[in-house]
Design an enzyme around this catalytic site. Structure first.
Site, PDB file in Angstrom:
ATOM      1  CB  SER A   1      -0.955   0.019   1.187  1.00  0.00           C
ATOM      2  OG  SER A   1      -0.261   0.232   2.392  1.00  0.00           O
TER       3      SER A   1
ATOM      4  CE  LYS B   1      -2.933   2.032   4.989  1.00  0.00           C
ATOM      5  NZ  LYS B   1      -2.714   1.167   3.865  1.00  0.00           N
TER       6      LYS B   1
END
Length: 173
Positions: A29, A72
């Site tokens: 990700s 993230k």
């Protein structure tokens, strides 16, 4: 000799004091900045009393799976309105966000149901909007909403790249 042991103890023990913890990246990700298997050193959130800045890479507890963590990027800050343009670009308070760190083109939802997953969000005074750089392969705030500052463990300070193990296939030994 005693001074040498003290200095060596400080050098060896300093990372444990300075870093909240070490985390290993699982998944793609955050590609291309972070790769599956990279080891991250994380500075505790308490070391950033003013909060996290936009663009910082952070580790947060997963809102989905207990005991799991997200790695993230901070995109939306407390008090900001985060929306998505039709082409997948991110709008912060209606202004397009420049994201040189993203891989490929902006993420475009493929189906009407998927478009509904990414509504517009208003971050509360203690919330951050977190997204993976590889938008096509990231579960993040688009699906689960802004993340409380209490869920953010800290900011990634250093990355040790994963080790590449050469394959022995096709090589003469």
């Amino acid at each position: 000799m005693r001074l040498f042991r003290s200095a060596a103890g400080f050098v060896v023990g300093a990372p444990a004091f300075l870093f909240r913890s070490h985390f290993r990246v699982h998944g793609d990700s955050m590609r291309p900045v972070l790769l599956h298997g990279d080891l991250l050193h994380v500075l505790p959130g308490s070391w950033t009393p003013g909060g996290f800045e936009r663009g910082a890479v952070v580790v947060a507890t997963s809102p989905v799976t207990a005991g799991s963590f997200w790695v993230k990027r901070v995109v939306g800050l407390p008090g900001e309105f985060v929306a998505f343009a039709d082409d997948g670009a991110i709008l912060i308070n209606d202004d397009p966000l420049q994201e040189p760190y993203c891989s490929g083109t902006p993420y475009e939802p493929e189906t009407p149901g998927e478009r509904q997953i990414s509504p517009s969000w208003l971050c509360d005074d203690d919330e951050y909007f977190l997204l993976g750089d590889n938008r096509a392969d990231s579960n993040d705030s688009r699906r689960y909403g802004p993340v409380s500052s209490r869920a953010i463990i800290g900011r990634v300070w250093f990355r040790w790249p994963r080790r590449s193990v050469p394959s022995s296939r096709g090589q003469k030994q």
